[in-house]
Design a protein around this motif. Structure first.
Motif, PDB file in Angstrom:
ATOM      1  N   TYR A 157      32.585  81.600  62.242  1.00 40.54           N
ATOM      2  CA  TYR A 157      33.466  82.756  62.053  1.00 40.54           C
ATOM      3  C   TYR A 157      34.876  82.498  62.588  1.00 40.54           C
ATOM      4  CZ  TYR A 157      35.225  87.564  62.382  1.00 40.54           C
ATOM      5  OH  TYR A 157      35.996  88.701  62.276  1.00 40.54           O
ATOM      6  N   PRO A 158      35.037  82.022  63.829  1.00 40.70           N
ATOM      7  CA  PRO A 158      36.391  81.731  64.315  1.00 40.70           C
ATOM      8  C   PRO A 158      37.153  80.728  63.450  1.00 40.70           C
ATOM      9  CG  PRO A 158      34.881  81.801  66.160  1.00 40.70           C
ATOM     10  CD  PRO A 158      34.043  81.853  64.907  1.00 40.70           C
ATOM     11  N   ILE A 159      36.465  79.703  62.947  1.00 39.38           N
ATOM     12  CA  ILE A 159      37.135  78.701  62.109  1.00 39.38           C
ATOM     13  C   ILE A 159      37.648  79.341  60.824  1.00 39.38           C
ATOM     14  CG2 ILE A 159      36.738  76.663  60.663  1.00 39.38           C
ATOM     15  CD1 ILE A 159      34.847  75.646  62.880  1.00 39.38           C
ATOM     16  N   VAL A 160      36.830  80.191  60.189  1.00 38.64           N
ATOM     17  CA  VAL A 160      37.239  80.845  58.943  1.00 38.64           C
ATOM     18  C   VAL A 160      38.483  81.703  59.177  1.00 38.64           C
ATOM     19  CG1 VAL A 160      36.581  82.500  57.157  1.00 38.64           C
ATOM     20  CG2 VAL A 160      34.912  80.831  57.983  1.00 38.64           C
ATOM     21  N   VAL A 161      38.442  82.545  60.217  1.00 37.78           N
ATOM     22  CA  VAL A 161      39.558  83.455  60.481  1.00 37.78           C
ATOM     23  C   VAL A 161      40.800  82.678  60.920  1.00 37.78           C
ATOM     24  CG1 VAL A 161      40.347  85.418  61.859  1.00 37.78           C
ATOM     25  CG2 VAL A 161      37.972  85.320  61.085  1.00 37.78           C
ATOM     26  N   TYR A 162      40.607  81.717  61.806  1.00 39.78           N
ATOM     27  CA  TYR A 162      41.733  80.921  62.316  1.00 39.78           C
ATOM     28  C   TYR A 162      42.445  80.191  61.182  1.00 39.78           C
ATOM     29  CZ  TYR A 162      44.206  77.378  65.115  1.00 39.78           C
ATOM     30  OH  TYR A 162      45.166  76.570  65.675  1.00 39.78           O
ATOM     31  N   ASN A 163      41.691  79.538  60.321  1.00 38.28           N
ATOM     32  CA  ASN A 163      42.308  78.778  59.229  1.00 38.28           C
ATOM     33  C   ASN A 163      42.938  79.682  58.182  1.00 38.28           C
ATOM     34  OD1 ASN A 163      41.711  76.359  60.418  1.00 38.28           O
ATOM     35  ND2 ASN A 163      39.975  75.884  59.098  1.00 38.28           N
ATOM     36  N   THR A 164      42.392  80.888  58.008  1.00 38.16           N
ATOM     37  CA  THR A 164      43.021  81.860  57.112  1.00 38.16           C
ATOM     38  C   THR A 164      44.402  82.226  57.649  1.00 38.16           C
ATOM     39  OG1 THR A 164      40.888  82.777  56.420  1.00 38.16           O
ATOM     40  CG2 THR A 164      42.823  84.159  56.088  1.00 38.16           C
ATOM     41  N   ILE A 165      44.468  82.542  58.938  1.00 38.91           N
ATOM     42  CA  ILE A 165      45.749  82.888  59.572  1.00 38.91           C
ATOM     43  C   ILE A 165      46.719  81.717  59.490  1.00 38.91           C
ATOM     44  CG2 ILE A 165      46.863  83.457  61.770  1.00 38.91           C
ATOM     45  CD1 ILE A 165      44.296  84.973  62.514  1.00 38.91           C
ATOM     46  N   ARG A 166      46.226  80.540  59.802  1.00 36.22           N
ATOM     47  CA  ARG A 166      47.084  79.353  59.821  1.00 36.22           C
ATOM     48  C   ARG A 166      47.663  79.071  58.433  1.00 36.22           C
ATOM     49  NH1 ARG A 166      45.449  73.594  62.645  1.00 36.22           N
ATOM     50  NH2 ARG A 166      47.393  72.489  62.217  1.00 36.22           N
ATOM     51  N   GLY A 167      46.836  79.180  57.412  1.00 31.89           N
ATOM     52  CA  GLY A 167      47.302  78.926  56.058  1.00 31.89           C
ATOM     53  C   GLY A 167      48.343  79.939  55.609  1.00 31.89           C
ATOM     54  N   LEU A 168      48.129  81.225  55.948  1.00 29.47           N
ATOM     55  CA  LEU A 168      49.069  82.271  55.550  1.00 29.47           C
ATOM     56  C   LEU A 168      50.379  82.171  56.312  1.00 29.47           C
ATOM     57  CD1 LEU A 168      46.546  85.241  55.255  1.00 29.47           C
ATOM     58  CD2 LEU A 168      47.667  84.020  53.377  1.00 29.47           C
TER      59      LEU A 168
END
Length: 391
Positions: free
Chosen positions: A9-20
């Motif tokens: 879960y943290p990886i999914v959310v973190y990478n979503t934020i990072r990409g945006l």
């Protein structure tokens, strides 16, 4: 909390934020800081964290016997209601009144209890990101439970979850599924709103393998052991598969790692089986081993650790359930095994033909680079945001 990004879960959310962020988005993050996975905010040193507006509320979401008992006589899902707190709601309400947002994205089912507060205090377009089909996980767990009273209670929890999940799905402007099988599941239980698939995104600069450090012959399993599908799948593998695998060669080693390792797993420890518990550097641990074992028998969503293993060029032997939703092909970039005999033959093949597991690992890296790149997925998501705002 997506800091640090060490598990699914943290990886999914973190990478979503990072990409945006890479596309120029201004991001505010509101997180529930649970007692179970509590993070000291003062210890976060991360450029992504420094680039966003951040708010959090500490909450103990642990199972309470009396709470679970009284919940039976309510009409709420106990799995979900534990994540709602009035003080967190007030903090969120103040945040919404003081700021105007274009998009508000709910990451997973357990923050959906705050939807009414968001709807009452914001005109933003609302998106639900389904990290998995939550009730499906509990239904499958109930079906494998042998102890009748526990099975019936799990079935009760699954029914409550299903009712809540299906009722909420059409209250958003857009739904994001994490995988194609999950998209079909969401459609089957009545989704009438816009629906698209946004899988796990990876930044491949973080996955650099060093073949000179790989020890062979080695097997490994890496996953959070407080997630029941991980725990039960590994128990099945150790009881039904490992005894025969261990006899293949005295040089073979099987390493098990993951946070919140139950005590009884250490009873399996032997000369050939090493139970390490939580490791400081998951990538270093993964890099040093040859073949990844993922024997999951229940669950939905997408196994982030499989994607990370593929990104590290690992040969992965997984059940059909574990590989569900991942773009992969048996015999090319992954090996699928669902029975003890299939696991035995796959492991034997890798041990006796070392070029086989190396070839599969190499193909695995190419596959994830093609399908799960952070920049490509962020651009697609940003496009959906713009379409919602211009609709």
């Amino acid at each position: 909390m997506p800091f640090p990004p060490k598990s699914g879960y943290p990886i999914v959310v973190y990478n979503t934020i990072r990409g945006l962020l890479g596309l120029g988005a201004e991001i505010t993050l509101f997180s529930i800081n649970t007692a179970k996975d509590w993070v000291d905010i003062e210890d976060i040193y991360d450029p992504v964290f420094d680039s966003i507006q951040f708010y959090s509320h500490e909450l103990d979401t642990g199972v309470n016997v009396w709470g679970a008992l009284f919940n039976i006589f309510s009409n709420q899902s106990y799995n979900v209601s534990r994540y709602f707190d009035e003080d967190a709601g007030k903090l969120l309400e103040n945040l919404l009144r003081e700021n105007e947002f274009d998009i508000i994205q709910f990451e997973g089912l357990f923050v959906v209890p705050y939807l009414d507060i968001v709807k009452a205090n914001s005109k933003a377009k609302l998106i639900y990101r389904a990290h998995n089909i939550v009730f499906d996980v509990w239904e499958r767990l109930a079906n494998t439970e042998m102890f009748t009273p526990r099975r019936r209670y799990l079935q009760f929890l699954a029914r409550r979850l299903k009712a809540y999940e299906t009722e909420q799905i059409n209250r958003f402007h857009q739904v994001f599924a994490i995988s194609e099988p999950d998209r079909h599941s969401i459609l089957r239980f009545g989704c009438e709103t816009a629906l698209d698939v946004f899988p796990v995104a990876l930044d491949f600069k973080n996955y650099v393998a060093d073949p000179t450090k790989v020890s062979f012959p080695t097997l490994f399993h890496l996953g959070a052991m407080d997630w029941r599908p991980n725990k039960e799948g590994l128990e099945w593998f150790l009881d039904e598969v490992w005894p025969d695998i261990e006899k293949l060669t005295g040089e073979l080693r099987f390493y098990i790692a993951g946070k919140n390792m139950p005590r009884h797993f250490f009873d399996y420890d032997s000369e050939n089986l090493v139970v390490e518990g939580e490791v400081l550097d998951a990538m270093e641990f993964m890099n040093s081993k040859a073949i990844m074992i993922v024997p999951i028998l229940s669950g939905s969503g997408m196994r982030v650790k499989i994607l990370e293993g593929m990104a590290m060029g690992k040969c992965i032997i997984a059940t059909t359930m574990a590989a569900e939703g991942i773009e992969c092909e048996h015999g090319k970039d992954i090996l699928i095994a669902d029975t003890p005999d299939e696991f035995y033959r796959s492991i034997l093949q890798c041990i006796t033909h070392p070029t086989k597991w190396k070839e599969i690992g190499s193909n695995a890296r190419k596959s994830v680079e093609k399908n799960y790149d952070i920049s490509f997925i962020a651009e697609r998501m940003f496009k959906v945001y713009n379409e919602l705002l211009n609709a």
